[in-house]
Design a protein around this motif. Sequence first.
Motif, PDB file in Angstrom:
ATOM      1  N   ALA A  23       0.830  -1.204   0.000  1.00  0.00           N
ATOM      2  CA  ALA A  23       0.000   0.000   0.000  1.00  0.00           C
ATOM      3  C   ALA A  23       0.863   1.252   0.000  1.00  0.00           C
ATOM      4  N   LEU A  24       1.906   1.255   0.818  1.00  0.00           N
ATOM      5  CA  LEU A  24       2.795   2.426   0.864  1.00  0.00           C
ATOM      6  C   LEU A  24       3.513   2.644  -0.473  1.00  0.00           C
ATOM      7  N   LEU A  26       2.356   1.739  -3.436  1.00  0.00           N
ATOM      8  CA  LEU A  26       1.348   2.249  -4.369  1.00  0.00           C
ATOM      9  C   LEU A  26       1.056   3.727  -4.129  1.00  0.00           C
ATOM     10  N   ILE A  27       1.021   4.124  -2.872  1.00  0.00           N
ATOM     11  CA  ILE A  27       0.796   5.537  -2.546  1.00  0.00           C
ATOM     12  C   ILE A  27       1.948   6.385  -3.076  1.00  0.00           C
ATOM     13  N   SER A  30       1.727   6.602  -6.857  1.00  0.00           N
ATOM     14  CA  SER A  30       0.620   7.487  -7.222  1.00  0.00           C
ATOM     15  C   SER A  30       0.992   8.951  -7.005  1.00  0.00           C
ATOM     16  N   LEU A  57      -4.356   4.657  -6.060  1.00  0.00           N
ATOM     17  CA  LEU A  57      -4.711   4.949  -4.662  1.00  0.00           C
ATOM     18  C   LEU A  57      -5.835   4.031  -4.181  1.00  0.00           C
ATOM     19  N   ALA A  60      -4.302   0.912  -3.264  1.00  0.00           N
ATOM     20  CA  ALA A  60      -3.576   1.080  -2.001  1.00  0.00           C
ATOM     21  C   ALA A  60      -4.527   1.012  -0.811  1.00  0.00           C
ATOM     22  N   LEU A  64      -4.247  -1.644   2.213  1.00  0.00           N
ATOM     23  CA  LEU A  64      -4.134  -1.178   3.593  1.00  0.00           C
ATOM     24  C   LEU A  64      -5.284  -1.695   4.457  1.00  0.00           C
TER      25      LEU A  64
END
Length: 167
Positions: A23-24, A26-27, A30, A57, A60, A64
């Motif tokens: 997730a981090l 992907l953030i 993005s 996002l 992500a 998350l």
Amino acid sequence: MKTVLKVFQWVHGLMALLFASAALLLIAISARMGWQAALGGFDAGAAQIIIEAVGLLAAAVVALQIAETIVEEEVVRDADISAPTRVRRFLSRFFVVVIVALAIEGLVATFKALHDDPSQLPYAASILLATAFLLAAWGVFVYFNRKVEELEPEAMEEAKSEDHKLK
């Protein structure tokens, strides 16, 4: 047997950590895409990049939320996901995130198809139709699951009593 359960708890923790790491990443990707789009100018190309960044996002958020659900249900609560109440709560948390993310992805695919290749519109529509089907199926599941919960009110109380572990 307790050792095996402890190993499973550690494996779940590792999986949650990997989901959170994804997730981090992907953030970060993005944010980089959005920043590059802003530096490139405010035109249709930048808008398309921003729309794709929004899709990342959404992915992500899913990663998350899965990490958070795994940590809360499998590590903190150490709950056995077998009672109808726990199943409904677990799946509901998961489905909310997945359905929202799929809806966003469907909209991103629609915008992209409209601007780049209209022949891709049926694929975007299929994502949105599948999302609508998932939403309806989830509603049916919750409806029938609530009926089962009425037969086991003590399971609901037990699941609620574990919520204090998360505060």
